[in-house]
Design a protein around this motif. Structure first.
Motif, PDB file in Angstrom:
ATOM      1  N   THR A 236      -3.886  -3.508   8.301  1.00  0.00           N
ATOM      2  CA  THR A 236      -2.590  -2.888   8.797  1.00  0.00           C
ATOM      3  C   THR A 236      -2.204  -1.631   8.020  1.00  0.00           C
ATOM      4  O   THR A 236      -1.873  -0.432   8.780  1.00  0.00           O
ATOM      5  N   ILE A 237      -2.174  -1.492   6.833  1.00  0.00           N
ATOM      6  CA  ILE A 237      -1.866  -0.467   6.090  1.00  0.00           C
ATOM      7  C   ILE A 237      -3.012   0.743   6.116  1.00  0.00           C
ATOM      8  O   ILE A 237      -2.675   1.733   6.222  1.00  0.00           O
ATOM      9  N   ALA A 238      -4.308   0.236   5.999  1.00  0.00           N
ATOM     10  CA  ALA A 238      -5.335   1.169   5.977  1.00  0.00           C
ATOM     11  C   ALA A 238      -5.368   1.978   7.329  1.00  0.00           C
ATOM     12  O   ALA A 238      -5.924   2.948   7.454  1.00  0.00           O
ATOM     13  N   THR A 239      -5.022   1.286   8.405  1.00  0.00           N
ATOM     14  CA  THR A 239      -5.228   1.701   9.742  1.00  0.00           C
ATOM     15  C   THR A 239      -3.721   2.264  10.004  1.00  0.00           C
ATOM     16  O   THR A 239      -3.840   3.013  11.130  1.00  0.00           O
TER      17      THR A 239
ATOM     18  N   VAL B 277       5.028  13.760   0.768  1.00  0.00           N
ATOM     19  CA  VAL B 277       5.771  12.642   0.428  1.00  0.00           C
ATOM     20  C   VAL B 277       5.092  11.383   0.692  1.00  0.00           C
ATOM     21  O   VAL B 277       4.386  10.938   1.544  1.00  0.00           O
ATOM     22  N   TYR B 278       5.137  10.430  -0.574  1.00  0.00           N
ATOM     23  CA  TYR B 278       4.336   9.314  -0.612  1.00  0.00           C
ATOM     24  C   TYR B 278       5.263   8.086  -0.251  1.00  0.00           C
ATOM     25  O   TYR B 278       6.340   8.072  -0.837  1.00  0.00           O
ATOM     26  N   TYR B 279       4.775   7.205   0.617  1.00  0.00           N
ATOM     27  CA  TYR B 279       5.560   6.037   0.869  1.00  0.00           C
ATOM     28  C   TYR B 279       4.918   4.918   0.728  1.00  0.00           C
ATOM     29  O   TYR B 279       3.855   4.649   0.865  1.00  0.00           O
TER      30      TYR B 279
ATOM     31  N   GLU C 287      -0.295  15.101   9.704  1.00  0.00           N
ATOM     32  CA  GLU C 287      -0.217  13.749  10.057  1.00  0.00           C
ATOM     33  C   GLU C 287      -0.155  12.631   8.844  1.00  0.00           C
ATOM     34  O   GLU C 287      -0.416  13.079   7.935  1.00  0.00           O
ATOM     35  N   ARG C 288       0.274  11.474   9.055  1.00  0.00           N
ATOM     36  CA  ARG C 288       0.500  10.659   7.725  1.00  0.00           C
ATOM     37  C   ARG C 288      -1.092  10.189   7.876  1.00  0.00           C
ATOM     38  O   ARG C 288      -1.870  10.141   8.422  1.00  0.00           O
ATOM     39  N   GLU C 289      -1.554   9.940   6.416  1.00  0.00           N
ATOM     40  CA  GLU C 289      -2.467   9.556   5.772  1.00  0.00           C
ATOM     41  C   GLU C 289      -2.682   8.368   4.966  1.00  0.00           C
ATOM     42  O   GLU C 289      -1.740   8.340   3.995  1.00  0.00           O
ATOM     43  N   PHE C 290      -3.524   7.566   5.199  1.00  0.00           N
ATOM     44  CA  PHE C 290      -3.842   6.411   4.187  1.00  0.00           C
ATOM     45  C   PHE C 290      -4.027   6.733   2.920  1.00  0.00           C
ATOM     46  O   PHE C 290      -4.929   7.632   2.632  1.00  0.00           O
TER      47      PHE C 290
ATOM     48  N   GLY D 242       0.777  -1.245  -0.054  1.00  0.00           N
ATOM     49  CA  GLY D 242       0.059   0.032  -0.010  1.00  0.00           C
ATOM     50  C   GLY D 242       0.844   1.267   0.015  1.00  0.00           C
ATOM     51  O   GLY D 242       2.269   1.051  -0.055  1.00  0.00           O
ATOM     52  N   TRP D 243       0.013   2.362   0.019  1.00  0.00           N
ATOM     53  CA  TRP D 243       0.785   3.659   0.168  1.00  0.00           C
ATOM     54  C   TRP D 243       0.034   4.532   1.442  1.00  0.00           C
ATOM     55  O   TRP D 243      -1.035   4.509   1.403  1.00  0.00           O
ATOM     56  N   PHE D 244       1.149   5.304   1.610  1.00  0.00           N
ATOM     57  CA  PHE D 244       0.565   6.343   2.605  1.00  0.00           C
ATOM     58  C   PHE D 244       1.339   7.524   2.324  1.00  0.00           C
ATOM     59  O   PHE D 244       2.265   7.618   1.776  1.00  0.00           O
TER      60      PHE D 244
END
Length: 125
Positions: A103-106, A92-94, A43-46, A34-36
């Protein structure tokens, strides 16, 4: 698993970019990917996630209908096609790898999850 994201850059609003994330290791297909993103001072965003084998996708509300995540297990690569970009997409995309898409979505990452160094996307108005 080591992750290397690429494809970021400067684009005008309404434009498109495709991000890629190449993963090392032979167990890529076992991971949800996934990407966040993280914008300065926020804050980090899904953003999006795709399951390991069934290819089930899930998106953050702010990108639904504009972004598409996909994966090529033969190439150990996950992609993020970003269309109709907006200035608020600047971040910045990770890319991330985890045992489950949830796990990635949350973004409840644990010690056995992975993410890369990030690639900067800048959308000008």
């Amino acid at each position: 698993v080591q992750l290397q994201a690429s494809g970021g850059g400067l684009v005008q609003a309404g434009g498109s970019l495709r991000l890629s994330c190449a993963a090392s290791g032979r167990t890529f297909s076992r991971y949800a990917m996934g990407w966040f993103r993280q914008a300065p001072g926020k804050e980090r965003e899904f953003v999006a996630t795709i399951s390991s084998t069934a290819g089930i996708t899930r998106y953050g509300d702010s990108v639904k209908g504009r972004f598409t995540i996909s994966r090529d297990n033969a190439k150990n690569t996950v992609y993020l096609q970003m269309n109709s970009l907006k200035p608020e997409d600047t971040a910045v995309y990770y890319c991330a790898a985890a045992a489950s898409s949830m796990t990635i979505a949350t973004m409840t990452f644990r010690g056995d999850d992975y993410w890369g160094q990030g690639t900067l996307v800048t959308v000008s108005s």
